[in-house]
Design a protein around this motif. Structure first.
Motif, PDB file in Angstrom:
ATOM      1  N   SER A   1      -9.690 -11.405  31.126  1.00 10.62           N
ATOM      2  CA  SER A   1     -10.728 -12.113  30.390  1.00 10.62           C
ATOM      3  C   SER A   1     -11.461 -13.110  31.275  1.00 10.62           C
TER       4      SER A   1
ATOM      5  N   GLU B   1     -18.427  -5.771  29.715  1.00 10.31           N
ATOM      6  CA  GLU B   1     -17.946  -4.682  28.873  1.00 10.31           C
ATOM      7  C   GLU B   1     -17.775  -3.398  29.669  1.00 10.31           C
TER       8      GLU B   1
ATOM      9  N   LYS C   1     -14.538  -3.493  30.855  1.00 11.36           N
ATOM     10  CA  LYS C   1     -13.594  -3.732  29.755  1.00 11.36           C
ATOM     11  C   LYS C   1     -12.947  -5.124  29.858  1.00 11.36           C
TER      12      LYS C   1
ATOM     13  N   ARG D   1     -22.972  -9.871  29.472  1.00 10.02           N
ATOM     14  CA  ARG D   1     -21.951  -9.240  28.654  1.00 10.02           C
ATOM     15  C   ARG D   1     -21.829  -7.743  28.920  1.00 10.02           C
ATOM     16  N   SER D   2     -22.947  -7.073  29.135  1.00 12.31           N
ATOM     17  CA  SER D   2     -22.882  -5.626  29.373  1.00 12.31           C
ATOM     18  C   SER D   2     -22.089  -5.304  30.648  1.00 12.31           C
TER      19      SER D   2
ATOM     20  N   SER E   1     -12.926  -9.121  28.508  1.00 13.91           N
ATOM     21  CA  SER E   1     -13.278 -10.000  27.390  1.00 13.91           C
ATOM     22  C   SER E   1     -14.078 -11.168  27.931  1.00 13.91           C
TER      23      SER E   1
END
Length: 444
Positions: free
Chosen positions: A311, A268, A271, A264-265, A273
């Motif tokens: 995403s 993120e 940017k 996830r990092s 999803s």
């Protein structure tokens, strides 16, 4: 206009020779007649001149007709031979025909009708024999040519087998070298990562911001390099058949959440999803959780690497019949239909240049494919350039222990025969439309 037939009469009786001549001329045949009275002259004449037919007396003064026919055949002189026999010599004439004569005619039957009939019949038989001999010769030459080609193919096959043996040995040595080097590289890399982590701990002294930034770079690059080394090591084990699954009962949903949390990092930071959907009532499966996590991390890493905006979806779904599906979909750069045919091959990357934008060994998808095959599952790809990609893996809920212990003999590293579902070929119009609509749903 009738053709002029060249006829040779071999007979020591002048009256018999004249009878043959008159019978042919009375029948209206246009002939050019030559006459000889003995076998020796007949052989000499036939060696110099070609005739359409030879009328041969059975009883010559210097040699019998059987010996003469054998000498003609030994000398490879081919011509229609009609043996003229006395009354009651028909049996002898039959023996002469077996030796090579074309036909026979009794002296008592010498007439224009019979001579012409026998002449035409002998010439037809002779032509048929010539065609037969020609066909036989052609078949013989074709057979010899096929034998030569077969020998050449056997020689080439031996060379190919020898080359294959050399390639197999080279592949074995390569795999052994990769495994050895991977082991040798992991030890110092683990030390570099360990010392970098120690340096970042406050109890070992406070680092300046610049120093901390340098150590973090050492740590991150060390982890990345260790990941690449581990990929090479896994590949060499798979290629040598030394990697076996360690199946156990575990919660695949929990492993999926764990893998997503680890990535996830990275998402993120770009940017992106990162969405997880668990559409499965019973998430317990019997498989190798370490390898399932490795598959997820690799697919997620690829999606994050090749997606600049948008995403990434991860979905678990129950397929029924004791099978589950794991899908990872992104809005990345996509893969062309031409490249998708080779995407699962080892060391294969869409951009093979040294100046490529995206780094990596090109082993990730090859390893995933091999692991999925070892698990008795299948992997499919659905993609469109500039829109995104969907990797879908179907697995049995309970992996077979015999399957998990298989060597790489059952795993195809060239990437062919992998996309076995209907989506395995280029996306159909309906499939591409699902991608082009912006992935509103994960449709497995």
């Amino acid at each position: 206009m009738k053709e002029t037939l060249r006829i040779l009469v071999v007979d020591d009786d002048e009256l018999d020779r004249m009878t043959v001549y008159l019978a042919l001329t009375q029948a209206g045949e246009k002939i050019e007649l030559s006459e000889v009275s003995d076998a020796k002259t007949a052989i000499s004449t036939l060696r110099r001149t070609t005739y359409d037919c030879v009328f041969l007396d059975n009883d010559l003064p210097d040699q019998d007709a059987l010996s003469l026919i054998q000498k003609l055949r030994d000398s490879e002189i081919k011509v229609p031979l009609v043996v003229i026999t006395d009354q009651g010599d028909e049996q002898t004439a039959v023996e002469l025909m077996k030796a090579g004569a074309t036909d026979y005619l009794a002296k008592s039957r010498l007439s224009s009708a019979t001579v012409t009939q026998v002449l035409r019949h002998a010439m037809r038989v002779y032509q048929a024999e010539l065609q037969r001999d020609l066909a036989h010769q052609q078949l013989k030459e074709s057979h010899e040519q096929l034998l030569r080609k077969n020998q050449e193919l056997e020689r080439q096959q031996e060379q190919i087998q020898l080359q294959n043996l050399k390639l197999l040995e080279a592949s074995r040595l390569k795999s052994q070298f990769l495994a050895t080097m991977s082991h040798e590289l992991r030890t110092p890399m683990n030390a570099i990562i360990g010392f970098a982590q120690i340096l970042l701990r406050p109890k070992f002294g406070k680092l300046t911001n610049q120093q901390a930034d340098m150590v973090e770079r050492i740590l991150n690059n060390g982890k990345h390099l260790l990941l690449l080394v581990n990929e090479v090591l896994d590949f060499s084990k798979l290629e040598e058949g030394r990697l076996a699954l360690q199946p156990e009962l575990f919660d695949v949903a929990k492993v999926t959440h764990t893998a997503v949390a680890e990535m996830r990092s990275l998402a993120e930071a770009k940017k992106l999803s990162l969405i997880v959907k668990i559409n499965i009532a019973n998430s317990l499966i019997f498989n190798d959780p370490v390898r399932i996590r490795q598959i997820l991390l690799n697919l997620l890493s690829n999606s994050i690497k090749f997606t600049e905006s948008g995403s990434i979806w991860v979905e678990l779904q129950d397929l029924g019949e004791n099978r589950v599906a794991i899908a990872v979909r992104d809005t990345g750069i996509g893969i062309s239909s031409q490249d998708s045919q080779h995407i699962f091959e080892a060391f294969r990357q869409v951009d093979q240049s040294i100046t490529r934008k995206y780094s990596g060994t090109g082993l990730g998808l090859a390893i995933i494919n091999s692991l999925v095959q070892m698990m008795g599952g299948k992997i499919s790809l659905e993609s469109q350039v500039g829109v995104g990609s969907l990797f879908k893996i179907e697995l049995p809920r309970k992996v077979s222990l015999s399957t998990s212990n298989q060597t790489l003999a059952a795993v195809d590293f060239n990437g062919k025969g992998i996309l076995s579902s209907p989506q395995n070929s280029h996306p159909s119009p309906s499939q591409t439309s699902q991608v082009s609509m912006g992935f509103p749903h994960l449709k497995l």
